[in-house]
Design a protein around this motif. Sequence first.
Motif, short mmCIF file in Angstrom:
data_model
loop_
_atom_site.label_atom_id
_atom_site.label_comp_id
_atom_site.label_asym_id
_atom_site.label_seq_id
_atom_site.Cartn_x
_atom_site.Cartn_y
_atom_site.Cartn_z
N VAL A 21 0.86 -1.19 0.00
CA VAL A 21 0.00 0.00 0.00
C VAL A 21 0.89 1.23 0.00
CG1 VAL A 21 -2.01 -1.01 1.15
CG2 VAL A 21 -0.19 -0.04 2.53
N PHE A 22 0.39 2.29 -0.59
CA PHE A 22 1.07 3.59 -0.51
C PHE A 22 0.14 4.53 0.24
CE2 PHE A 22 1.97 7.89 -1.90
CZ PHE A 22 3.31 7.96 -1.62
N TYR A 23 0.68 5.27 1.20
CA TYR A 23 -0.18 6.14 2.00
C TYR A 23 0.47 7.46 2.40
CZ TYR A 23 2.39 3.55 5.65
OH TYR A 23 3.37 2.96 6.41
N HIS A 24 1.69 7.74 1.94
CA HIS A 24 2.33 9.02 2.28
C HIS A 24 1.97 10.08 1.22
CE1 HIS A 24 4.64 6.46 5.03
NE2 HIS A 24 4.84 7.56 5.71
N PHE A 274 -8.40 7.18 9.11
CA PHE A 274 -6.99 6.82 8.96
C PHE A 274 -6.77 5.43 8.36
CE2 PHE A 274 -7.36 9.72 12.59
CZ PHE A 274 -6.60 10.78 12.13
N SER A 275 -7.81 4.79 7.85
CA SER A 275 -7.68 3.44 7.31
C SER A 275 -6.76 3.43 6.09
CB SER A 275 -9.05 2.87 6.94
OG SER A 275 -8.93 1.55 6.46
N LEU A 276 -5.92 2.41 5.98
CA LEU A 276 -4.95 2.30 4.88
C LEU A 276 -5.55 1.69 3.62
CD1 LEU A 276 -1.80 0.97 6.75
CD2 LEU A 276 -2.31 3.32 6.10
N GLY A 277 -6.78 1.20 3.70
CA GLY A 277 -7.32 0.44 2.58
C GLY A 277 -6.90 -1.01 2.60
N MET A 278 -6.52 -1.49 3.79
CA MET A 278 -6.18 -2.90 3.99
C MET A 278 -6.24 -3.15 5.48
SD MET A 278 -2.97 -2.79 5.59
CE MET A 278 -2.12 -4.30 5.24
N GLY A 279 -6.17 -4.42 5.85
CA GLY A 279 -6.15 -4.75 7.27
C GLY A 279 -6.18 -6.24 7.49
N THR A 280 -6.01 -6.60 8.75
CA THR A 280 -6.15 -7.99 9.14
C THR A 280 -7.56 -8.27 9.62
OG1 THR A 280 -5.32 -7.42 11.33
CG2 THR A 280 -3.72 -8.21 9.74
N SER A 281 -8.33 -7.19 9.87
CA SER A 281 -9.73 -7.27 10.28
C SER A 281 -10.45 -6.04 9.75
CB SER A 281 -9.86 -7.30 11.81
OG SER A 281 -9.47 -8.55 12.31
#
Length: 603
Positions: A21-24, A274-281
């Motif tokens: 993911v890119f988030y900066h 603040f979600s990155l667009g991915m996660g473990t849940s």
Amino acid sequence: MRGGYLEDRFIQGSATRNPYVFYHWRYIDIFVYFSHHTVTIPPVVWTNAAHRNSVPVLGTFITEWTDGEKLCEAFLAGGEEAYGAVAEQLARIAQHYRFDGWLVNIENKLSAAAVGNLPLFLQDLTARVHSAVPGGLVIWYDSVLKDGTLRWQNELNDQNRMFFDACDGLFTNYNWKEEQLERTQRLAGPRLNDVYVGVDVFARGDVIGGGFDTDKSLRLIRQFGLSAAIFAPGWVYEHLGKENFLQNENRFWGLLAQYLPTHSICTLPLTTSFSLGMGTSTFLDGKDEDSGPWYDLSAQDIQPLYPEQQGTLSTSCCLQDAWCGGSSLQLQGTIPPGEERVAVRLFSLQMPAPPKLFLTLLYKLEGPQPDDFTVALEVTTWDSGICFEGNPTSLPEPNGRYHPRFLPAPPPGLAKLLAACHRGSHGWTSRCYELELQDCSLRDLSLIVSRQQPSLQETSFTCLLGEIRVLDTASVAASPPQVQGVTASQLWWQEGPEPGQLSLSLTLRWSFPPGRARWFRVLSQGARCRLGQTAPQVLGLAQGCLFRAVGLLVPRPAAAQSCRLELLVEPVLRDELPVDPERWGRLVLVYSAPGGGIGSDGH
């Protein structure tokens, strides 16, 4: 990266574990989606994530090797009609897929006829992109020369200047030295910012610095006032691996931050979880709704600055706990001895301040003694000389710092926000604030962590941020629009999987004013063949006015019986205020079995 990121082709996301993911986004001005296909259209998830963070996205038009020579001969040597047709199609593609222009990369030698038409093609493409796409861009990569030779210059010079003059910018090759930056600076004149000096993060060839030494290259580039093109920042993921990717990514961009002027948020409302667009849940209202990996960059939220202060503050992404989405923002720091507070700058803002702001904050203090700290928001303004807080007869603070007034509940005129001020649960604390300003522009939004009691000891804290909202109070009062025209197409019926069941897949479309919704929640009221009501179930999130539902289980109707499936589209507004169900989109499908049962043609 390794020929492509691959999982980004799934428009509604995938169950990918540890994705790239890119988030900066706050540190960059343009994002180029690069590949070695002739025409590369940025995947929709990248375009959505970039645009949510106010960053334009470019696709790539590239020709290479012998096949590239043949292609260039066909459209460039062919004259105005041929290269004009290519320029027109590229502009149409950008307009249709809603990205912002092209990086043009001709990496093969050209005949005299082809290279003679190349500046004209670039001019034509640039004009068409500017016309078709607001704020559109065309950038040329430093490759062929004015005589058609393929030879990278690593600078702007008389051999490649005619291509630079024909478009919006030049992306130089990577093997430059300081004297080449100096010559480029002289030649670029007033267009210094339009020269993007290439920096290969993989440090291939004779370069100044790459990897965690990329800052050495940027330091030199900045000395000459030039822009930078950071190529292959996926190095962090590809070279160092997936396991500690988020920590390594923060380290990489943290080392560059002092050389990367940040770009600001220029419109309200500002709402982010603040979600990155991915996660473990997947978390909803602080509760883990669905344990399992997911990846969907379209669902990435507006990202903050990720400030780092060596030894006193670090900012990172926390996947283990969140308010909404897949992650929260974790701030870990210390308050030095004798000091009462620390300020963490989260967002740079640049817009006129509305007369009244309403702000909400959701946070969770962790650590051995969370009750020792208080958390609040701070707003700073640009022109503090004429900026007044509340009553204009009172003098402003000289540095234009304002601490919004804490509200236990919203004022009567904002009753809709009552729920937003008492939403804290699962250990999260909710706060609402109000700020009245006159004649000023917003500059920064910061979080203040303070001690409850003065102390001569250094004190450590850990704070998770779950959500921040900055709203123009006047716009909050306006009625939200209604979801219109929900239709279904591409219906596909299948038998089973259980006796008496059918499986239905379909595409939903609807209309809603652009820019008003953060996303849409698509729900099923359930299919029923008799009277009665079932609780709505969330099928998924849509980032635009289109959603593909796959494998909905519905009851099979008996002979001479019809059944109803009701589908709902709930807009989630940018300010996240609840929308009355009367304004949701609604579609009812009535279906019955044909005389001979479900046929193989799917009807």
